[in-house]
Enzyme design. Structure first.
Site, short mmCIF file in Angstrom:
data_model
loop_
_atom_site.label_atom_id
_atom_site.label_comp_id
_atom_site.label_asym_id
_atom_site.label_seq_id
_atom_site.Cartn_x
_atom_site.Cartn_y
_atom_site.Cartn_z
N ASP A 8 0.87 -1.18 0.00
CA ASP A 8 0.00 0.00 0.00
C ASP A 8 0.92 1.24 0.00
O ASP A 8 2.14 1.13 -0.18
CB ASP A 8 -0.99 -0.04 1.18
CG ASP A 8 -0.33 0.24 2.52
OD1 ASP A 8 0.93 0.30 2.60
OD2 ASP A 8 -1.06 0.40 3.53
N CYS A 65 3.21 -3.06 4.02
CA CYS A 65 2.37 -1.91 4.36
C CYS A 65 3.13 -1.14 5.44
O CYS A 65 4.32 -1.38 5.64
CB CYS A 65 0.96 -2.34 4.79
SG CYS A 65 0.85 -3.29 6.31
N THR A 67 3.06 -1.11 8.79
CA THR A 67 3.59 -1.99 9.84
C THR A 67 3.88 -3.40 9.33
O THR A 67 4.56 -4.16 10.02
CB THR A 67 2.55 -2.14 10.97
OG1 THR A 67 1.34 -2.67 10.39
CG2 THR A 67 2.27 -0.82 11.66
N HIS A 98 11.14 -23.61 8.49
CA HIS A 98 10.14 -24.33 9.29
C HIS A 98 8.71 -24.15 8.80
O HIS A 98 7.90 -25.07 8.91
CB HIS A 98 10.21 -23.87 10.76
CG HIS A 98 11.43 -24.37 11.47
ND1 HIS A 98 11.57 -24.34 12.84
CD2 HIS A 98 12.59 -24.92 11.01
CE1 HIS A 98 12.75 -24.85 13.19
NE2 HIS A 98 13.40 -25.19 12.09
N HIS A 133 8.28 -30.58 9.83
CA HIS A 133 7.68 -29.28 9.51
C HIS A 133 6.57 -29.42 8.47
O HIS A 133 5.60 -28.68 8.48
CB HIS A 133 8.75 -28.29 9.05
CG HIS A 133 9.86 -28.15 10.04
ND1 HIS A 133 9.66 -27.65 11.31
CD2 HIS A 133 11.17 -28.49 9.97
CE1 HIS A 133 10.81 -27.66 11.98
NE2 HIS A 133 11.73 -28.17 11.19
C1 RB5 Z 1 -1.97 2.84 6.40
O1 RB5 Z 1 -2.02 4.10 7.01
C2 RB5 Z 1 -1.59 1.78 7.42
O2 RB5 Z 1 -2.67 1.53 8.25
C3 RB5 Z 1 -1.16 0.51 6.71
O3 RB5 Z 1 -0.06 0.79 5.89
C4 RB5 Z 1 -0.73 -0.64 7.60
O4 RB5 Z 1 0.23 -0.24 8.52
C5 RB5 Z 1 -1.81 -1.43 8.18
O5 RB5 Z 1 -1.60 -2.44 8.88
#
Ligand code: RB5
Length: 145
Positions: A8, A65, A67, A98, A133
């Site tokens: 994203d 993304c 996080t 694994h 595994h």
């Molecule tokens: C987008 O702002 C953010 O929520 C997305 O990139 C991600 O971190 C979601 O888990």
């Protein structure tokens, strides 16, 4: 081996950095978007990437993304996908040895670019160990039904 990569907006810059690494190393890849910093919804890109891996269009995937959490959750909703969110090289290696992870997720707003490249490089070199595994992975498939 062809690698799918998708993100994203929160993962866009790291995606472009990893693509530069692929170009430099001669690694074949397919970019599933997004293509700018404009706000988009990570499930759309996680889903496209996961479906590309399942269909065999690409062999493995990298999902990014902000996080790494949201897109990894989305990828793991696709039956047959084992997506591992990795923030260190040991987990990256183990996720293949694994767990036979077919997608790795990264947090573009969490890890530095150099660490991300080390993680990607180790993940790509790692091999599934099979044996006990395999049995455990089959049990994950059983949960999917
Ligand atoms: C987008 O702002 C953010 O929520 C997305 O990139 C991600 O971190 C979601 O888990």
């Amino acid at each position: 081996m062809k690698i799918g990569i998708g993100s994203d907006h929160g993962g866009f810059e790291l995606k472009e950095h990893i693509k530069d690494y692929f170009e430099k190393e001669g690694i074949d890849y397919l970019d599933y978007g997004t293509n700018s910093l404009d706000s988009v919804d990570y499930p759309d890109y996680g889903r496209k990437l996961a479906e590309g891996v399942l269909s065999g269009e690409v062999d493995k995937g990298i999902a990014i993304c902000g996080t790494g959490i949201g897109i990894s959750i989305a990828c793991n909703k696709v039956k047959g996908i084992r997506c591992a969110l990795c923030g260190d090289t040991y987990s990256a290696r183990m996720s293949v040895e694994h767990n036979n992870a077919n997608i790795m997720a990264l947090g573009g707003r969490v890890i530095g670019k150099d660490l991300a490249i080390e993680i990607v490089s180790i993940w790509l070199k790692s091999q599934f160990q099979g044996g006990r595994h395999e049995r455990r992975i089959n049990k994950i498939s059983d949960i999917e039904g």
